[in-house]
Design an enzyme around this catalytic site. Structure first.
Site, PDB file in Angstrom:
ATOM      1  CG  ASN A  58       5.002   2.477   1.006  1.00 56.43           C
ATOM      2  OD1 ASN A  58       3.811   2.169   1.030  1.00 56.43           O
ATOM      3  ND2 ASN A  58       5.706   2.499  -0.109  1.00 56.43           N
ATOM      4  CG  HIS A 144       8.315  -5.554  -5.704  1.00 55.34           C
ATOM      5  ND1 HIS A 144       9.475  -5.038  -6.222  1.00 55.34           N
ATOM      6  CD2 HIS A 144       7.476  -4.508  -5.533  1.00 55.34           C
ATOM      7  CE1 HIS A 144       9.364  -3.731  -6.340  1.00 55.34           C
ATOM      8  NE2 HIS A 144       8.147  -3.376  -5.927  1.00 55.34           N
ATOM      9  CD  GLU A 184       5.853  -8.860  -2.204  1.00 53.80           C
ATOM     10  OE1 GLU A 184       5.026  -8.131  -1.628  1.00 53.80           O
ATOM     11  OE2 GLU A 184       6.114  -8.744  -3.408  1.00 53.80           O
ATOM     12  CB  SER A 188       3.746  -4.184  -2.173  1.00 57.51           C
ATOM     13  OG  SER A 188       3.635  -4.793  -3.439  1.00 57.51           O
ATOM     14  CG  ASP A 213      10.425  -8.121  -0.828  1.00 62.08           C
ATOM     15  OD1 ASP A 213      10.675  -7.372   0.144  1.00 62.08           O
ATOM     16  OD2 ASP A 213      10.206  -7.694  -1.976  1.00 62.08           O
ATOM     17  CG  HIS A 216       5.318  -3.343   1.927  1.00 65.11           C
ATOM     18  ND1 HIS A 216       5.077  -1.989   1.840  1.00 65.11           N
ATOM     19  CD2 HIS A 216       5.740  -3.735   0.698  1.00 65.11           C
ATOM     20  CE1 HIS A 216       5.327  -1.584   0.599  1.00 65.11           C
ATOM     21  NE2 HIS A 216       5.734  -2.623  -0.109  1.00 65.11           N
ATOM     22  CE  LYS A 242       8.900  -0.429   0.216  1.00 65.57           C
ATOM     23  NZ  LYS A 242       8.759   0.262  -1.042  1.00 65.57           N
TER      24      LYS A 242
HETATM   25  C1  LIG Z   1       7.520  -5.755  -1.890  1.00 64.41           C
HETATM   26  C2  LIG Z   1       8.557  -4.772  -2.285  1.00 64.41           C
HETATM   27  N1  LIG Z   1       9.824  -5.188  -2.426  1.00 64.41           N
HETATM   28  C3  LIG Z   1      10.800  -4.337  -2.781  1.00 64.41           C
HETATM   29  C4  LIG Z   1      10.533  -3.009  -3.039  1.00 64.41           C
HETATM   30  C5  LIG Z   1      11.638  -2.100  -3.461  1.00 64.41           C
HETATM   31  O1  LIG Z   1      12.126  -1.403  -2.348  1.00 64.41           O
HETATM   32  P1  LIG Z   1      12.783   0.044  -2.548  1.00 64.41           P
HETATM   33  O2  LIG Z   1      11.640   1.007  -2.610  1.00 64.41           O
HETATM   34  O3  LIG Z   1      13.656   0.209  -1.363  1.00 64.41           O
HETATM   35  O4  LIG Z   1      13.536  -0.006  -3.833  1.00 64.41           O
HETATM   36  C6  LIG Z   1       9.235  -2.526  -2.886  1.00 64.41           C
HETATM   37  C7  LIG Z   1       8.945  -1.096  -3.139  1.00 64.41           C
HETATM   38  O5  LIG Z   1       8.079  -0.719  -3.815  1.00 64.41           O
HETATM   39  C8  LIG Z   1       8.216  -3.433  -2.515  1.00 64.41           C
HETATM   40  O6  LIG Z   1       6.957  -3.021  -2.394  1.00 64.41           O
END
Ligand SMILES: Cc1ncc(COP(=O)(O)O)c(C=O)c1O
Length: 406
Positions: A58, A144, A184, A188, A213, A216, A242
Site C-alpha cells: 500500500n 473495513h 470508505e 480497500s 475512512d 486508501h 498507506k
Molecule cells: C480501509 C482501511 N481502514 C483502516 C485500516 C487500518 O489501518 P492501519 O493499517 O493503519 O491499522 C486499513 C488497513 O488495512 C484499511 O484498509
C-alpha cells in the site's frame, strides 16, 4: 490429555487448512542489489533467497524508501528519542504530535485532529466512543473490519446499505433516525470510490454525520483531500501506513469531537502515544507528498498502463481506477494457485480470501505504486495472462461468452 484450548485451537486450524483459508506469515528481506543501486527504485524484496517485484504493497507513492524521509525519522529519533514514553494524557504528547495535527487540519480544513498508533485503533476508538445503544448507524456493506468491530463494541444499531448504492443508503436514512453514515473513500479490497459528494448531500438532508475512512485515499485521491474536505465530511480518518509509507493514523473533525475523544476514547487514554519520531516522519511524509505532485502523476500513469495492458491481454479486472486493481477468481484455492504461479515467475501479488472478502469472491489484489517501472508492469500483465489461461481461469472473452449463454 490436551487442554480445552489446545483442542479448540487444533480444530479451528484444521478447519481453516481444509478450506484453504489458513493464514501464514512470510519472512521477507531487503533486496541488497536494490539498495546499492539507487537508480532502481522499483519495489522489490527477497523471500527465501529469491527477488520478487512487489505488487502487494500500500506504499502507493513509494515514500517508504525516500532518503529525505529516512533522514526525517532519524532526526526525529535524535531529537525526541525512539519512543514517546507514556500515554498522551500523561507525558506522551509533544510538539511533534501537535505539528502533525496542525498540518493535517490545514490540509483538510478540519478544526482538530487526534493521533493514533494505527488506523485500526483509530477506527475502533472512534466507533466505540462516539456511538452507543441509542444510536442508529448506517454503513456501506464493504467497510473495513476495524469499523465493524468498533460498531459492535459500541452497542449501536448497525444497518448496512448496498455497496456504493445511493438508493439503498437513502432508503435507510429515510426509514431510521440515523446518527451517522459510514463509508470508505477508496474501498480497500475493490479499489472503487464512494460517491462522497452525493452521500454528503444525503447526510445533510437527514441530519446525519458523514464519517469517511480515508485510509486508501489520503495523499493519493484529489478532489476532497484538500481544504474542502471538511465541508463534505464530518469525520475523516486518515492513515499514514498507506500512501505516506510510514505508520499511524488520525481522526479529523470538529474541536468538540476531538475534545470528546480525548476525554473518553479508551484506546487513546490507556495506550502509549505514537512516538514523536513517527509523528515527525508522518509530518515530513505529508509535506513531501504535497511538494511532489509528480508522484501522483506517475502512479496515475502506471494505473493507466496496467489497465491498458490488461485490456489488450483480455485479463478481466474489476473496473477500479485507483492503485488497487482486483481480479476476482471466486474460488479460494484457485486464487492461491494463481498467486503461487505468479510468484514462481517473480511477481508477488496478494491472494485475498474470505473472511476478508465475501465467500465466492476470492481475488488477486494487485496494487500499483509510483515506484513501479513500466517493465515491471509489462512483466506482471504478461505473466498474469499466461498463468490465468494455464490454471483455467476464464479471460474476458470466455467470460463474456459464458454470460451470453446464461
Ligand atoms: C480501509 C482501511 N481502514 C483502516 C485500516 C487500518 O489501518 P492501519 O493499517 O493503519 O491499522 C486499513 C488497513 O488495512 C484499511 O484498509
Amino acid at each position: 490429555m490436551s487442554s480445552l484450548l489446545e483442542t479448540k485451537i487444533a480444530a479451528r486450524q484444521h478447519a481453516l487448512r481444509e478450506q484453504g483459508l489458513l493464514r501464514q506469515r512470510k519472512v521477507l528481506s531487503v533486496d541488497h542489489a536494490l539498495n546499492t543501486n539507487a537508480s532502481t527504485s522499483s519495489p522489490r524484496f527477497v523471500f527465501e533467497g529469491r527477488a520478487y517485484i512487489n505488487f502487494s504493497s500500500n506504499d502507493y507513492l513509494g515514500l517508504s524508501r525516500v532518503p529525505e524521509l529516512v533522514e526525517a525519522l532519524h532526526l526525529g529519533a535524535q531529537t525526541y528519542g525512539v519512543g514517546s514514553g507514556a500515554s498522551p494524557l500523561v507525558t506522551g504528547y509533544s510538539e511533534a504530535h501537535l505539528a502533525l495535527e496542525r498540518e493535517l487540519c490545514d490540509l483538510t480544513g478540519h478544526e482538530a485532529a487526534l493521533l493514533f498508533c494505527s488506523g485500526f485503533s483509530a477506527n475502533t476508538a472512534l466507533m466505540k466512543t462516539l456511538f452507543d445503544q441509542h444510536d442508529i448507524v448506517v454503513a456501506d456493506k464493504l467497510v473495513h473490519a476495524s469499523i465493524i468491530d468498533g460498531l459492535q463494541d459500541s452497542g449501536a444499531q448497525l444497518k448496512r446499505f448496498l455497496h456504493n448504492s445511493l438508493e439503498s443508503a437513502e432508503r435507510l436514512l429515510a426509514r431510521n433516525q440515523t446518527s451517522a453514515l459510514i463509508t470508505e473513500s477508496v474501498f480497500s479490497m475493490d479499489g472503487d470510490c464512494a460517491p462522497i459528494a452525493q452521500l454528503s448531500a444525503l447526510c445533510r438532508q437527514h441530519h446525519a454525520w458523514l464519517v469517511v475512512d480515508d485510509a486508501h485515499g489520503f495523499a493519493v485521491l484529489d478532489g476532497y483531500n484538500n481544504a474542502d474536505a471538511a465541508k463534505l465530511i464530518d469525520v475523516q480518518v486518515v492513515t499514514f501506513g498507506k500512501a505516506l509509507g510510514c505508520q499511524g493514523a488520525a481522526v479529523l473533525g470538529s474541536q468538540a469531537l476531538i475534545d470528546f475523544l480525548v476525554s473518553n476514547a479508551r484506546e487513546y487514554i490507556y495506550s502509549t502515544a505514537l512516538s514523536p519520531a513517527n509523528a515527525a516522519l508522518a509530518l515530513a511524509a505529508t509535506q513531501y507528498s504535497t511538494a511532489h505532485p509528480e508522484l501522483q502523476q506517475k502512479l496515475l500513469e502506471n494505473i493507466t498502463l496496467f489497465k491498458r495492458l490488461c485490456r489488450e491481454a483480455n485479463v478481466p479486472l474489476l473496473g477500479s481506477d485507483t492503485a488497487i486493481q482486483p481480479l476476482i477468481i471466486g474460488d479460494a484455492r484457485q486464487t492461491l494457485q494463481v498467486a503461487e504461479e505468479l510468484r514462481a515467475a517473480g511477481i508477488w501479488v496478494g491472494a485475498i480470501r474470505p473472511p476478508t472478502v465475501p465467500v465466492g469472491s476470492a481475488r488477486l489484489r494487485i496494487t500499483l505504486t509510483a515506484a513501479h517501472a513500466a517493465e515491471d508492469i509489462t512483466a506482471c500483465v504478461a505473466q498474469l495472462a499466461q498463468v490465468l489461461s494455464r490454471v483455467g481461469v476464464p479471460l474476458v472473452t470466455e467470460r463474456q461468452a459464458a454470460d451470453e449463454h446464461r
